[in-house]
Design a protein around this motif. Sequence first.
Motif, PDB file in Angstrom:
ATOM      1  N   LYS A  67      23.181  44.574  41.223  1.00  0.00           N
ATOM      2  CA  LYS A  67      22.311  43.431  40.935  1.00  0.00           C
ATOM      3  C   LYS A  67      23.136  42.192  40.611  1.00  0.00           C
ATOM      4  O   LYS A  67      22.838  41.085  41.081  1.00  0.00           O
ATOM      5  N   ALA A  68      24.153  42.372  39.779  1.00  0.00           N
ATOM      6  CA  ALA A  68      24.957  41.226  39.347  1.00  0.00           C
ATOM      7  C   ALA A  68      25.764  40.633  40.497  1.00  0.00           C
ATOM      8  O   ALA A  68      25.951  39.416  40.572  1.00  0.00           O
ATOM      9  N   ALA A  69      26.221  41.483  41.404  1.00  0.00           N
ATOM     10  CA  ALA A  69      27.091  41.011  42.486  1.00  0.00           C
ATOM     11  C   ALA A  69      26.327  40.326  43.607  1.00  0.00           C
ATOM     12  O   ALA A  69      26.862  39.469  44.303  1.00  0.00           O
ATOM     13  N   GLY A  70      25.097  40.703  43.808  1.00  0.00           N
ATOM     14  CA  GLY A  70      24.347  40.186  44.958  1.00  0.00           C
ATOM     15  C   GLY A  70      24.590  41.051  46.174  1.00  0.00           C
ATOM     16  O   GLY A  70      23.695  41.747  46.635  1.00  0.00           O
ATOM     17  N   GLN A  71      25.791  41.003  46.697  1.00  0.00           N
ATOM     18  CA  GLN A  71      26.196  41.853  47.823  1.00  0.00           C
ATOM     19  C   GLN A  71      27.553  42.467  47.484  1.00  0.00           C
ATOM     20  O   GLN A  71      28.473  41.751  47.085  1.00  0.00           O
ATOM     21  N   LEU A  90      26.041  46.433  50.197  1.00  0.00           N
ATOM     22  CA  LEU A  90      24.773  46.853  49.599  1.00  0.00           C
ATOM     23  C   LEU A  90      24.128  45.674  48.891  1.00  0.00           C
ATOM     24  O   LEU A  90      24.802  44.760  48.422  1.00  0.00           O
ATOM     25  N   GLU A  91      22.810  45.723  48.795  1.00  0.00           N
ATOM     26  CA  GLU A  91      22.069  44.684  48.086  1.00  0.00           C
ATOM     27  C   GLU A  91      20.872  45.322  47.387  1.00  0.00           C
ATOM     28  O   GLU A  91      20.221  46.222  47.925  1.00  0.00           O
ATOM     29  N   PHE A  92      20.599  44.863  46.180  1.00  0.00           N
ATOM     30  CA  PHE A  92      19.403  45.309  45.472  1.00  0.00           C
ATOM     31  C   PHE A  92      18.180  44.642  46.087  1.00  0.00           C
ATOM     32  O   PHE A  92      18.172  43.429  46.327  1.00  0.00           O
ATOM     33  N   SER A 135      22.470  53.542  35.944  1.00  0.00           N
ATOM     34  CA  SER A 135      22.219  52.182  35.469  1.00  0.00           C
ATOM     35  C   SER A 135      23.462  51.315  35.611  1.00  0.00           C
ATOM     36  O   SER A 135      23.372  50.128  35.915  1.00  0.00           O
ATOM     37  N   LEU A 136      24.652  51.897  35.398  1.00  0.00           N
ATOM     38  CA  LEU A 136      25.892  51.158  35.606  1.00  0.00           C
ATOM     39  C   LEU A 136      26.011  50.682  37.049  1.00  0.00           C
ATOM     40  O   LEU A 136      26.318  49.515  37.314  1.00  0.00           O
ATOM     41  N   VAL A 137      25.756  51.584  37.977  1.00  0.00           N
ATOM     42  CA  VAL A 137      25.858  51.247  39.398  1.00  0.00           C
ATOM     43  C   VAL A 137      24.814  50.200  39.780  1.00  0.00           C
ATOM     44  O   VAL A 137      25.118  49.205  40.453  1.00  0.00           O
ATOM     45  N   LEU A 138      23.590  50.409  39.348  1.00  0.00           N
ATOM     46  CA  LEU A 138      22.509  49.498  39.709  1.00  0.00           C
ATOM     47  C   LEU A 138      22.763  48.091  39.174  1.00  0.00           C
ATOM     48  O   LEU A 138      22.583  47.097  39.891  1.00  0.00           O
TER      49      LEU A 138
END
Length: 393
Positions: free
Chosen positions: A11-15, A64-66, A4-7
């Motif tokens: 998500k917060a960063a965008g990329q 990476l991107e969610f 969950s920390l990684v995810l």
Amino acid sequence: MNRSLVLEAIKAAGQISRARVAEQVGLTKPTVSAIVDALLHEGVLRELGPGATAALGGRRPILLEFDSSSEYVVGVGVGVRRTAIVVANGRGVEVARTTFATPRSSPATALAKIASRTAATIAEAGVDADLVVGTGVVVPGLVDADQSTCLLAPNLGWRDVPVRELVSRQLGGQIFVHNTSQAAAVAESVEGAAVGVGDVVLLYASHGVGAGILADRRVFHGFRGLAGEIGHCVVPGASEPCRCGKRGCVETLASGPALARAGARAVEVGLATSIRPGARGKVTSEAVSAAAHAGDLVALQILADAGRVLGIAASWLVNVVNPAAVVVAGGLAEIGPPLLDPLEASLREHVLPQAASGLLVRRSALGQDAAVRGAVLLARQNTESYYRVVFRG
């Protein structure tokens, strides 16, 4: 927890690159890489290719991107008058909405209709029901969140209603049930008037009155999850019967129905007022509000009286909890200064000066959406095992 920390970092960063994620969350690069590989395999993340050139030379990092379309959540805000259903993608961004009159029938029938409308909204949005990872349902009453049961919602006429069980008969996936005031408090804390504030009291004044309390960004539940029922605290000297079974509760003096009763009494005794009954021959809180905004002195006094009662109720909460901010939400908050100004003046008059020092008093930034946005966050935070979970302990 690590997942969950990684995810959430992605998500917060965008990329963002794997190395940057590891730096932000404090995990080793191999741990982050293993989690990212699993999320890529599940289709939750996607790789975008090389980013900008590394500052010290070397290989460019893979970004990476969610994938926000990899999962969806649903929020259902059941109100006394209206119910709102919101379908949101994995980032919490709304993709579809339905609003309709809350069914006035038995709890089982009402929830069956709400569940049916929810399923229809998901389908109309073109969302695969299998991608819906959770549904949050908030109701205006006493809720045992662990059992997902509404113990009492006097303004709906509900008592001991197994909400999750009844809704799950038509909806699959995980279903979470919570109290409206507490869910609205979370919504205002995460994306509304109290962003960045850890200790918050939300006073929810609409058809009924309740409060949501956040202590260090987490919901304060109390023994059975019933904390914050300020609307059913008795005001000394008041005697109006309340639907909870007692007399003189705060919400008998300062709620939508209370405003309507006060307006009707003013008309009945012949006071010089522009308040008038509506199409059905009844005075409504909306009629009182409209008259006040037109300068009607009787209507302004009705709102001031209600605001003072709410301010006293808020002062009880502030003296007990000592929050950094009080947010006023619900239908009555939409009335604005004619009610909110007397409320804040009363609050500051009755609260300890030390507790009032630096205290923020704000109107809801989310308005009528506070409850349903809280329902969306309820689903999101529970289904993700979100590391900043505020609904659970």
